[in-house]
Write a protein that holds these residues in place. Structure first.
Motif, PDB file in Angstrom:
ATOM      1  N   CYS A 193       0.776  -1.358   0.056  1.00 33.35           N
ATOM      2  CA  CYS A 193       0.015  -0.125   0.037  1.00 33.35           C
ATOM      3  C   CYS A 193       0.780   1.166  -0.196  1.00 33.35           C
ATOM      4  CB  CYS A 193      -0.908   0.101   0.929  1.00 33.35           C
ATOM      5  SG  CYS A 193      -2.793   0.462   1.449  1.00 33.35           S
ATOM      6  N   GLY A 194      -0.334   3.015  -0.918  1.00 31.35           N
ATOM      7  CA  GLY A 194       0.936   3.306  -0.161  1.00 31.35           C
ATOM      8  C   GLY A 194       1.357   4.464   0.620  1.00 31.35           C
ATOM      9  N   GLU A 252      -3.198   7.136  -1.634  1.00 31.33           N
ATOM     10  CA  GLU A 252      -1.878   6.969  -2.247  1.00 31.33           C
ATOM     11  C   GLU A 252      -1.455   5.507  -3.032  1.00 31.33           C
ATOM     12  OE1 GLU A 252      -0.278   9.806  -2.427  1.00 31.33           O
ATOM     13  OE2 GLU A 252      -1.787  11.002  -0.441  1.00 31.33           O
ATOM     14  N   TYR A 253      -0.546   6.083  -4.516  1.00 34.25           N
ATOM     15  CA  TYR A 253      -0.123   5.293  -4.604  1.00 34.25           C
ATOM     16  C   TYR A 253       0.491   4.381  -4.274  1.00 34.25           C
ATOM     17  CZ  TYR A 253      -3.221   6.934  -8.568  1.00 34.25           C
ATOM     18  OH  TYR A 253      -3.694   7.330  -9.095  1.00 34.25           O
ATOM     19  N   PRO A 254       1.396   3.342  -4.620  1.00 30.99           N
ATOM     20  CA  PRO A 254       0.831   2.477  -4.715  1.00 30.99           C
ATOM     21  C   PRO A 254      -0.445   1.556  -4.728  1.00 30.99           C
ATOM     22  CG  PRO A 254       2.299   1.464  -4.093  1.00 30.99           C
ATOM     23  CD  PRO A 254       2.715   2.262  -3.747  1.00 30.99           C
ATOM     24  N   ALA A 255      -1.286   0.904  -4.894  1.00 33.41           N
ATOM     25  CA  ALA A 255      -2.729   0.257  -4.601  1.00 33.41           C
ATOM     26  C   ALA A 255      -2.193  -0.947  -3.658  1.00 33.41           C
ATOM     27  CB  ALA A 255      -4.028   0.119  -5.293  1.00 33.41           C
ATOM     28  N   PRO A 256      -3.398  -1.514  -3.093  1.00 36.82           N
ATOM     29  CA  PRO A 256      -3.033  -2.842  -2.302  1.00 36.82           C
ATOM     30  C   PRO A 256      -3.126  -4.059  -3.129  1.00 36.82           C
ATOM     31  CG  PRO A 256      -4.803  -2.426  -1.243  1.00 36.82           C
ATOM     32  CD  PRO A 256      -4.455  -0.930  -2.218  1.00 36.82           C
ATOM     33  N   LYS A 257      -2.191  -5.116  -2.326  1.00 37.55           N
ATOM     34  CA  LYS A 257      -2.558  -6.604  -3.076  1.00 37.55           C
ATOM     35  C   LYS A 257      -2.703  -6.852  -1.598  1.00 37.55           C
ATOM     36  CE  LYS A 257      -0.576  -6.769  -7.345  1.00 37.55           C
ATOM     37  NZ  LYS A 257      -0.949  -6.840  -8.247  1.00 37.55           N
TER      38      LYS A 257
END
Length: 135
Positions: free
Chosen positions: A29-30, A124-129
């Motif tokens: 996550c960003g 916020e970038y990046p999106a999570p996995k």
């Protein structure tokens, strides 16, 4: 004051059993404070499936949630509840028969800017996995 709208699931959707209860690991996550392990809980918020973790948001106690919502489309939302505010971080719309029992692992969208209803969007970038943890 934020005006909250309760979403009611169609009867057949709320009766569906969950195939995945337990934990979800959020990574990449960003927003580092949104990363971590989320536990499954039953919900009375108009969502049939909710995962949560406790944490801090801008120095305040907060609850991070991954919730399933049903409205014009089926979607999952990652948000933080702090004081009386709900702040939307990430969202993942789902196609029919996708994501109806557990949040999808990838393709989450970063939510930013203002939103109708007074909700804030502060992803916020990046999106999570997401990864499911075995109990």
């Amino acid at each position: 004051k934020i005006k909250r709208r309760k979403v009611t699931l169609p009867e057949e959707a709320s009766a569906r059993p969950s195939t995945k209860k337990g934990s979800v690991q959020v990574e990449g996550c960003g927003l580092p404070e949104a990363n971590g392990t989320y536990e499954y809980e039953q919900s009375d918020e108009g969502s049939s499936h909710v995962y949560f973790k406790k944490g801090k948001w801008n120095g305040k106690e907060a609850t991070f949630k991954i919730i399933q919502t049903v409205g014009m489309w089926l979607a999952w939302c990652m948000r933080v509840n702090v004081d009386d505010d709900i702040i939307i971080l990430y969202r993942r719309k789902c196609e029919e028969n996708e994501g109806n029992r557990q949040p999808p692992e990838d393709d989450w969208k970063v939510m930013q800017g203002s939103m109708p209803g007074g909700y804030k969007r502060e992803g916020e970038y990046p999106a999570p996995k997401l990864t499911y943890l075995q109990d």
